[in-house]
Design a protein around this motif. Structure first.
Motif, PDB file in Angstrom:
ATOM      1  N   ASP A   3       1.004  -2.834  -7.677  1.00  0.00           N
ATOM      2  CA  ASP A   3       0.805  -2.139  -6.414  1.00  0.00           C
ATOM      3  C   ASP A   3       1.446  -0.745  -6.412  1.00  0.00           C
ATOM      4  OD1 ASP A   3       3.349  -3.244  -6.483  1.00  0.00           O
ATOM      5  OD2 ASP A   3       3.344  -3.851  -4.382  1.00  0.00           O
ATOM      6  N   LEU A   4       2.577  -0.566  -7.108  1.00  0.00           N
ATOM      7  CA  LEU A   4       3.206   0.753  -7.153  1.00  0.00           C
ATOM      8  C   LEU A   4       2.367   1.746  -7.960  1.00  0.00           C
ATOM      9  CD1 LEU A   4       7.035   0.049  -7.479  1.00  0.00           C
ATOM     10  CD2 LEU A   4       5.861   1.221  -5.602  1.00  0.00           C
ATOM     11  N   GLU A   5       1.734   1.262  -9.023  1.00  0.00           N
ATOM     12  CA  GLU A   5       0.841   2.126  -9.800  1.00  0.00           C
ATOM     13  C   GLU A   5      -0.365   2.536  -8.973  1.00  0.00           C
ATOM     14  OE1 GLU A   5       1.657   0.488 -14.344  1.00  0.00           O
ATOM     15  OE2 GLU A   5       0.240  -0.560 -13.046  1.00  0.00           O
ATOM     16  N   ALA A   6      -0.911   1.581  -8.222  1.00  0.00           N
ATOM     17  CA  ALA A   6      -2.042   1.892  -7.348  1.00  0.00           C
ATOM     18  C   ALA A   6      -1.632   2.872  -6.258  1.00  0.00           C
ATOM     19  CB  ALA A   6      -2.591   0.605  -6.737  1.00  0.00           C
ATOM     20  N   PHE A   7      -0.439   2.645  -5.694  1.00  0.00           N
ATOM     21  CA  PHE A   7       0.050   3.544  -4.650  1.00  0.00           C
ATOM     22  C   PHE A   7       0.252   4.957  -5.202  1.00  0.00           C
ATOM     23  CE2 PHE A   7       3.650   5.494  -2.388  1.00  0.00           C
ATOM     24  CZ  PHE A   7       3.106   5.557  -1.125  1.00  0.00           C
ATOM     25  N   ALA A   8       0.804   5.069  -6.410  1.00  0.00           N
ATOM     26  CA  ALA A   8       1.007   6.386  -7.020  1.00  0.00           C
ATOM     27  C   ALA A   8      -0.315   7.106  -7.205  1.00  0.00           C
ATOM     28  CB  ALA A   8       1.727   6.232  -8.366  1.00  0.00           C
ATOM     29  N   ARG A   9      -1.352   6.377  -7.582  1.00  0.00           N
ATOM     30  CA  ARG A   9      -2.663   7.006  -7.736  1.00  0.00           C
ATOM     31  C   ARG A   9      -3.175   7.520  -6.395  1.00  0.00           C
ATOM     32  NH1 ARG A   9      -7.551   4.093 -11.005  1.00  0.00           N
ATOM     33  NH2 ARG A   9      -5.866   3.932 -12.558  1.00  0.00           N
ATOM     34  N   LEU A  10      -2.915   6.765  -5.331  1.00  0.00           N
ATOM     35  CA  LEU A  10      -3.317   7.214  -3.999  1.00  0.00           C
ATOM     36  C   LEU A  10      -2.560   8.476  -3.601  1.00  0.00           C
ATOM     37  CD1 LEU A  10      -4.833   6.697  -1.303  1.00  0.00           C
ATOM     38  CD2 LEU A  10      -2.863   5.304  -0.600  1.00  0.00           C
ATOM     39  N   VAL A  11      -1.256   8.506  -3.854  1.00  0.00           N
ATOM     40  CA  VAL A  11      -0.446   9.674  -3.510  1.00  0.00           C
ATOM     41  C   VAL A  11      -0.937  10.909  -4.260  1.00  0.00           C
ATOM     42  CG1 VAL A  11       1.873  10.678  -3.666  1.00  0.00           C
ATOM     43  CG2 VAL A  11       1.573   8.339  -2.853  1.00  0.00           C
ATOM     44  N   ARG A  12      -1.273  10.749  -5.535  1.00  0.00           N
ATOM     45  CA  ARG A  12      -1.774  11.883  -6.310  1.00  0.00           C
ATOM     46  C   ARG A  12      -3.091  12.389  -5.737  1.00  0.00           C
ATOM     47  NH1 ARG A  12      -0.144   8.607 -10.742  1.00  0.00           N
ATOM     48  NH2 ARG A  12      -2.317   8.115 -11.246  1.00  0.00           N
ATOM     49  N   ALA A  13      -3.962  11.470  -5.351  1.00  0.00           N
ATOM     50  CA  ALA A  13      -5.261  11.871  -4.803  1.00  0.00           C
ATOM     51  C   ALA A  13      -5.114  12.637  -3.496  1.00  0.00           C
ATOM     52  CB  ALA A  13      -6.141  10.641  -4.599  1.00  0.00           C
ATOM     53  N   ALA A  15      -2.486  14.379  -2.410  1.00  0.00           N
ATOM     54  CA  ALA A  15      -1.448  15.414  -2.433  1.00  0.00           C
ATOM     55  C   ALA A  15      -1.818  16.670  -1.637  1.00  0.00           C
ATOM     56  CB  ALA A  15      -1.099  15.780  -3.875  1.00  0.00           C
ATOM     57  N   PRO A  16      -3.061  17.175  -1.696  1.00  0.00           N
ATOM     58  CA  PRO A  16      -3.380  18.395  -0.936  1.00  0.00           C
ATOM     59  C   PRO A  16      -3.268  18.222   0.579  1.00  0.00           C
ATOM     60  CG  PRO A  16      -5.009  18.020  -2.668  1.00  0.00           C
ATOM     61  CD  PRO A  16      -4.190  16.773  -2.570  1.00  0.00           C
ATOM     62  N   TRP A  17      -3.280  16.979   1.052  1.00  0.00           N
ATOM     63  CA  TRP A  17      -3.256  16.718   2.505  1.00  0.00           C
ATOM     64  C   TRP A  17      -1.950  16.067   2.949  1.00  0.00           C
ATOM     65  CZ3 TRP A  17      -7.368  15.607  -0.767  1.00  0.00           C
ATOM     66  CH2 TRP A  17      -8.501  16.404  -0.598  1.00  0.00           C
ATOM     67  N   ARG A  18      -0.900  16.144   2.127  1.00  0.00           N
ATOM     68  CA  ARG A  18       0.324  15.396   2.418  1.00  0.00           C
ATOM     69  C   ARG A  18       1.047  15.900   3.654  1.00  0.00           C
ATOM     70  NH1 ARG A  18       1.398  18.515  -2.085  1.00  0.00           N
ATOM     71  NH2 ARG A  18       3.271  19.824  -2.079  1.00  0.00           N
ATOM     72  N   ARG A  19       0.740  17.099   4.125  1.00  0.00           N
ATOM     73  CA  ARG A  19       1.373  17.601   5.346  1.00  0.00           C
ATOM     74  C   ARG A  19       0.569  17.243   6.597  1.00  0.00           C
ATOM     75  NH1 ARG A  19       2.422  21.420   1.427  1.00  0.00           N
ATOM     76  NH2 ARG A  19       4.644  21.929   1.139  1.00  0.00           N
ATOM     77  N   GLN A  20      -0.574  16.625   6.415  1.00  0.00           N
ATOM     78  CA  GLN A  20      -1.407  16.232   7.553  1.00  0.00           C
ATOM     79  C   GLN A  20      -1.545  14.729   7.701  1.00  0.00           C
ATOM     80  OE1 GLN A  20      -4.291  18.919   5.695  1.00  0.00           O
ATOM     81  NE2 GLN A  20      -4.853  19.601   7.746  1.00  0.00           N
ATOM     82  N   LEU A  21      -1.329  13.994   6.616  1.00  0.00           N
ATOM     83  CA  LEU A  21      -1.466  12.542   6.625  1.00  0.00           C
ATOM     84  C   LEU A  21      -0.091  11.888   6.699  1.00  0.00           C
ATOM     85  CD1 LEU A  21      -4.171  12.170   3.830  1.00  0.00           C
ATOM     86  CD2 LEU A  21      -4.539  11.979   6.295  1.00  0.00           C
ATOM     87  N   ILE A  22      -0.005  10.812   7.473  1.00  0.00           N
ATOM     88  CA  ILE A  22       1.256  10.099   7.662  1.00  0.00           C
ATOM     89  C   ILE A  22       1.061   8.639   7.247  1.00  0.00           C
ATOM     90  CG2 ILE A  22       3.009   9.379   9.331  1.00  0.00           C
ATOM     91  CD1 ILE A  22       2.150  11.767  11.067  1.00  0.00           C
ATOM     92  N   PHE A  23       1.898   8.164   6.340  1.00  0.00           N
ATOM     93  CA  PHE A  23       1.855   6.756   5.959  1.00  0.00           C
ATOM     94  C   PHE A  23       2.454   5.923   7.091  1.00  0.00           C
ATOM     95  CE2 PHE A  23       1.507   8.737   1.806  1.00  0.00           C
ATOM     96  CZ  PHE A  23       0.588   7.919   1.165  1.00  0.00           C
ATOM     97  N   ILE A  24       1.665   4.958   7.568  1.00  0.00           N
ATOM     98  CA  ILE A  24       2.107   4.088   8.651  1.00  0.00           C
ATOM     99  C   ILE A  24       1.989   2.640   8.159  1.00  0.00           C
ATOM    100  CG2 ILE A  24       1.452   5.779  10.408  1.00  0.00           C
ATOM    101  CD1 ILE A  24      -1.060   4.099  10.959  1.00  0.00           C
ATOM    102  N   GLY A  25       2.047   1.675   9.052  1.00  0.00           N
ATOM    103  CA  GLY A  25       1.830   0.285   8.679  1.00  0.00           C
ATOM    104  C   GLY A  25       2.823  -0.228   7.659  1.00  0.00           C
ATOM    105  N   GLY A  26       2.395  -1.216   6.872  1.00  0.00           N
ATOM    106  CA  GLY A  26       3.275  -1.878   5.936  1.00  0.00           C
ATOM    107  C   GLY A  26       3.830  -0.969   4.858  1.00  0.00           C
ATOM    108  N   TRP A  27       3.026  -0.049   4.352  1.00  0.00           N
ATOM    109  CA  TRP A  27       3.526   0.858   3.333  1.00  0.00           C
ATOM    110  C   TRP A  27       4.466   1.900   3.932  1.00  0.00           C
ATOM    111  CZ3 TRP A  27       3.984   1.232  -1.802  1.00  0.00           C
ATOM    112  CH2 TRP A  27       3.285   0.298  -2.572  1.00  0.00           C
ATOM    113  N   GLY A  28       4.233   2.292   5.166  1.00  0.00           N
ATOM    114  CA  GLY A  28       5.198   3.161   5.835  1.00  0.00           C
ATOM    115  C   GLY A  28       6.553   2.486   5.912  1.00  0.00           C
TER     116      GLY A  28
END
Length: 269
Positions: A3-13, A15-28
């Motif tokens: 799951d951490l590898e999958a999450f890292a792939r999501l974060v990389r994808a 990245a250009p929107w990291r100041r507009q998107l907020i992680f909420i829910g269980g992963w938050g």
């Protein structure tokens, strides 16, 4: 792929929107553990395959998030009769069904002209679900730094926005009436675990409640106070069910009830 590898792939994808998107829910909630002020529990966080990301639909968001996700191996899965359809962005079986979904606040009646449900919207190439009471999760997000030391394999350390823990807890009370029984019990466990993580910050949360969060809520602030008292006034079936969820620790209903009753009295007084 774990799951951490999958999450890292999501974060990389994303990245250009990291100041507009907020992680909420269980992963938050899971990312809250990486804040330097958090206690370090000896148990695992509540497991979740889905990663919820929130954004404000009133602000512009450029680019094509869907294309970025697909370039990193995600696939779009559409469902339902809404226009646009609801969507999950999944890595499939190789990541144990790991997927992301995008959420944005629902404002108003929940219906468009002609009685059509106002349930989804298209933004920056993706389909997002509109959810009531999501707007409080956009208030004063924290920034968490991620990197190899945290098990998140990124080219370099990266800061991502994560839901403010106080707002995370407050929203659990606001959505209580819309949740099935098993999800309500899980939310109670999230409340308890968040209090455990940030027990040293109760006074800080109380100040933030008065200065910012209660003002954002308006009349709903009284509902949050009432529901916090009602939920933890005594050991009830909801609290008992929450205590049964973790398999890696012995958690008593009395411990959940007493801890949360004290914490929310102190935070929301």
């Amino acid at each position: 792929m774990n799951d951490l590898e999958a999450f890292a792939r999501l974060v990389r994808a994303l990245a250009p929107w990291r100041r507009q998107l907020i992680f909420i829910g269980g992963w938050g909630h899971r990312l809250h553990r990486l804040d330097r002020r958090a206690n370090q529990p000896d148990y695992q966080p509540v497991f979740t395959r889905d990663t919820d990301l929130a954004f404000a639909n009133t602000e512009p968001m450029e680019g094509d998030i869907k294309q970025a996700l697909m370039q990193h191996g995600f696939q779009e899965e559409l469902s339902g009769d809404h226009r646009p359809p609801a969507a999950h962005y999944t890595l499939g079986d190789e990541a144990g069904g790991f997927y992301a979904e995008f959420l944005t606040p629902l404002v108003g009646s929940g219906y468009k002209r002609g009685g059509v449900p106002d349930a989804t919207m298209a933004k920056a190439g993706i389909s997002a679900q509109k959810i009531r009471h999501l707007d409080i999760l956009l208030v004063d997000p924290w920034v968490i730094s991620l990197g190899h030391d945290d098990g998140v394999l990124l080219p370099e350390r990266m800061g991502v926005q994560v839901v403010n823990p106080l707002c995370f807890m407050v929203q659990k009370f606001l959505i209580q009436q819309y949740r099935p029984a098993n999800k309500r019990a899980q939310d109670v466990l999230y409340l308890y675990d968040t209090v455990e993580l940030f027990g040293a910050l109760l006074d800080e949360f109380n100040a933030h409640w008065h200065v910012r969060v209660a003002r954002e809520l308006g009349n709903l602030a009284d509902d949050v106070r009432r529901l916090s008292v009602q939920t933890f006034a005594e050991v009830n079936d909801l609290v008992r069910e929450a205590a049964r969820i973790p398999a890696d620790r012995n958690l008593s209903p009395q411990q959940i009830q007493a801890t949360c009753r004290y914490a929310f009295e102190r935070m929301l007084r």
